[in-house]
Structure formats: structure tokens, C-alpha cells
Enzyme design. Structure first.
Site, PDB file in Angstrom:
ATOM      1  N   VAL A 261       0.896  -1.155   0.000  1.00 48.10           N
ATOM      2  CA  VAL A 261       0.000   0.000   0.000  1.00 48.10           C
ATOM      3  C   VAL A 261       0.935   1.206   0.000  1.00 48.10           C
ATOM      4  O   VAL A 261       1.574   1.488   1.009  1.00 48.10           O
ATOM      5  CB  VAL A 261      -0.919  -0.002   1.234  1.00 48.10           C
ATOM      6  CG1 VAL A 261      -1.765   1.268   1.268  1.00 48.10           C
ATOM      7  CG2 VAL A 261      -1.809  -1.232   1.223  1.00 48.10           C
ATOM      8  N   PRO A 262       1.067   1.872  -1.148  1.00 50.86           N
ATOM      9  CA  PRO A 262       2.228   2.750  -1.339  1.00 50.86           C
ATOM     10  C   PRO A 262       2.108   4.085  -0.619  1.00 50.86           C
ATOM     11  O   PRO A 262       1.982   5.143  -1.241  1.00 50.86           O
ATOM     12  CB  PRO A 262       2.291   2.926  -2.859  1.00 50.86           C
ATOM     13  CG  PRO A 262       0.886   2.754  -3.320  1.00 50.86           C
ATOM     14  CD  PRO A 262       0.218   1.807  -2.355  1.00 50.86           C
ATOM     15  N   CYS A 263       2.207   4.038   0.683  1.00 52.32           N
ATOM     16  CA  CYS A 263       2.083   5.275   1.450  1.00 52.32           C
ATOM     17  C   CYS A 263       3.293   6.173   1.243  1.00 52.32           C
ATOM     18  O   CYS A 263       3.230   7.364   1.546  1.00 52.32           O
ATOM     19  CB  CYS A 263       1.879   4.976   2.935  1.00 52.32           C
ATOM     20  SG  CYS A 263       3.177   3.993   3.655  1.00 52.32           S
ATOM     21  N   HIS A 264       4.380   5.618   0.709  1.00 53.23           N
ATOM     22  CA  HIS A 264       5.540   6.469   0.423  1.00 53.23           C
ATOM     23  C   HIS A 264       5.264   7.414  -0.744  1.00 53.23           C
ATOM     24  O   HIS A 264       6.042   8.317  -0.992  1.00 53.23           O
ATOM     25  CB  HIS A 264       6.762   5.600   0.127  1.00 53.23           C
ATOM     26  CG  HIS A 264       6.552   4.589  -0.962  1.00 53.23           C
ATOM     27  ND1 HIS A 264       5.818   3.433  -0.774  1.00 53.23           N
ATOM     28  CD2 HIS A 264       6.930   4.587  -2.251  1.00 53.23           C
ATOM     29  CE1 HIS A 264       5.796   2.749  -1.907  1.00 53.23           C
ATOM     30  NE2 HIS A 264       6.444   3.424  -2.817  1.00 53.23           N
TER      31      HIS A 264
END
Length: 294
Positions: A261-264
DNA sequence: GGAATCATGTGAT
DNA sequence: ATCACATGATTCC
């Protein structure tokens, strides 16, 4: 504990050269961030690390598929601003458009997500069995947590910080039963950091365990394609609560399945990397690494 | 350009 | 109730 020892400890995963390169990459990013005023050159950095510039060159191309120069560019504020893009296309349209350019560009179509019911969330993991294991990754030692419904957690440990990392995760679902089982987690670990191995036929299966609000935020993160980023206020708009950008930040920060989950890919409106639960250095590393994949 | 200040929603205590 | 935040806009230097 040295990195080599960590890798020895990991069971059942292929040992990727990228795993041992992260320590070098991490140090380079930290030098650049701490001494950004003196603008250290690649030669300066190599010298301080006791390596030759040639060695450093090899490390970067192996790790990110990028030359050191391109990598350093990928870690600047300018690059982050470019990721945000200028046009105001809705996220879904953007990802579909980019998706046409080839496999690996899309994120959400290759990840199937399922959310826990509100009741299950309130039970704080009661009745849930979570199996976990530690595995080397391009961003340091990772902690992988799975349920029979899919990947539930992905975290990163500092060297020697495995216990702290585990506690951080286990506190999120305090009533779950935790069983160390790195044989079971190995198959996830082997795919998670190879997005080119995710496909519509065999998607990466994840399960989101969180509040209703958090799940809406995390789902919207899954819509950000590789090579793009959004701001916290973009997400707030998208989920229909335009004044909740700060609450979005808090929810993004509690994303339990980092990287997948690409929170970056969530940035401040200025393009600044305003925070990352597992350390800003790691967020920079992820964006730099992805710059070599897009 | 900052630094200080304000409005703000969510989740934990 | 109160508090801490991975925000963002505004208003001062």
C-alpha cells in the site's frame, strides 16, 4: 547485528543482492540529507564510506537500476514535485491511462484487497491468527505478517530492532494470536518486492484491517500508479472529506502494509516528504528505487 | 524563505 | 474530554 547475520537468520527466502546493498544506500541518503548544505559530491561520500566511486557506482546500478547521479536526482525535492504532476486528472483515470504503457505500471489492478468488517476491527484482532516472519528486502530487514485471507502487515526493522518492530505491529491488533512461521511468509516475501511479478491473473492478495476511514484512505493509496505521487489533501478530496487532510496524514501513517500500500507516494503539498513511519530515509530510498522501475 | 498561528478530523486514552 | 498527529493556509517578519 550485522546485515550478513540478519540475512543468515532469514529462512526460506532467496537472498537478493539488493538486500545487502541497502545499508550503503541508506548511508548515502543520510549523508545527503544531513549535509545538504555542503552538497557533498559522490567522491566525498565514497571516501567517507571507505569505498571507491566505482564500487558505489556498481552498488547503485545493482540496487536500483540507476546510476548514482540519476539516483541522487531522484531523491531531490524537484523530483518529488514532478511526481505530483500538474494536471488535475482523477486518480483512477490517471492510473488507467498509465496502465496502458505496460505491465508493472499499475498498482491497484495487481493487488486485490479485502477489508475486515467494522466488527472485526473493533475486536482488535480477536479470533485472528497472524503468522509472521523476517525476510531481507531492498529496504532493510522486513517483517511480513499474513492471515489466511492475505498479507496483513509489512514492516521494517532497524538493525537489531526486530522486537521493537514486532511490538509496533502487534499493538495494532493486540488480541490476535501471533505465530512465528517464516516458511509461510516466505512466499509473500518473495513477491512483495518484485512488483513485476504481480499480475491480474495472480494478484498479490492483501487484507486491510483498520477503521472505515483508514480503509478508505488506504484504498485510495492503492490507486496511485508507480511513478506518481499525491498530496494528503488530494486524498482528502478523493474520499469526499476535503478538510480532513490532516486526518488523512494520520491514517496514512498507520498503514500496516507499507510499500505494497504505497504510502511512500503521499507527499506534502510542497513536494516535501513530510513523514514516514519507518523513517524518512526509507521513504527516500523507496522513491529512488522506484525511479529506476518506472 | 521561514517561523508562528490557526482550523481541522480521526483515533487512542 | 483531551491529546497527538506523516496538513495546509495565512500572516507576519
Amino acid at each position: 547485528m550485522t546485515l550478513a547475520e540478519q540475512i543468515d537468520l532469514s529462512r526460506g527466502t532467496d537472498i537478493t543482492p539488493e538486500g545487502s546493498d541497502y545499508e550503503t544506500v541508506r548511508q548515502v541518503i543520510e549523508m545527503l540529507t544531513l549535509d545538504y548544505q555542503s552538497q557533498p559530491s559522490l567522491d566525498d561520500i565514497a571516501e567517507r564510506l571507505g569505498q571507491s566511486p566505482t564500487q558505489l557506482q556498481k552498488t547503485f546500478t545493482r540496487w536500483a537500476g540507476l546510476s548514482p547521479k540519476a539516483f541522487l536526482q531522484a531523491v531531490t525535492l524537484d523530483h518529488a514535485k514532478r511526481l505530483l504532476g500538474r494536471e488535475e486528472l482523477p486518480l483512477l483515470e490517471t492510473s488507467l491511462e498509465l496502465g496502458l504503457s505496460g505491465p508493472g505500471r499499475l498498482h491497484d489492478l495487481f493487488v486485490t484487497h479485502e477489508a475486515m468488517s467494522p466488527g472485526e476491527w473493533k475486536a482488535r484482532g480477536a479470533g485472528l491468527t497472524i503468522r509472521y516472519g523476517y525476510h531481507p528486502s531492498p529496504f532493510g530487514l522486513s517483517l511480513v505478517m499474513i492471515t489466511d485471507r492475505g498479507l496483513a502487515g509489512l514492516a521494517f526493522a532497524e538493525t537489531g530492532g526486530e522486537a521493537a518492530c514486532f511490538d509496533d505491529m502487534a499493538r495494532r491488533w493486540p488480541n490476535a494470536k501471533y505465530v512465528e512461521d517464516s516458511e509461510a511468509t516466505a512466499s509473500y516475501a518473495a513477491r512483495v518486492f518484485h512488483p513485476e511479478r504481480w499480475s491480474a491473473e495472480e494478484p498479490l492478495r492483501v487484507v486491510l484491517i483498520g477503521s472505515d476511514f483508514q480503509i478508505r484512505v488506504w484504498q485510495s493509496l492503492l490507486g496511485i500508479p508507480l511513478g506518481r505521487a499525491v498530496t494528503y489533501s488530494d486524498i482528502a478530496q478523493k474520499i469526499g472529506q476535503p478538510t480532513a487532510s490532516r486526518a488523512v496524514g494520520a491514517a496514512v501513517g498507520r498503514n500496516p502494509i507499507s510499500f505494497v500500500v504505497p504510502c511512500h507516494r503521499a507527499l506534502g503539498k510542497s513536494g516535501a516528504l513530510t513523514g514516514y513511519h519507518w523513517g524518512l530515509t526509507r521513504k527516500r530510498a523507496m522513491l529512488g528505487w522506484e525511479a529506476g522501475k518506472g
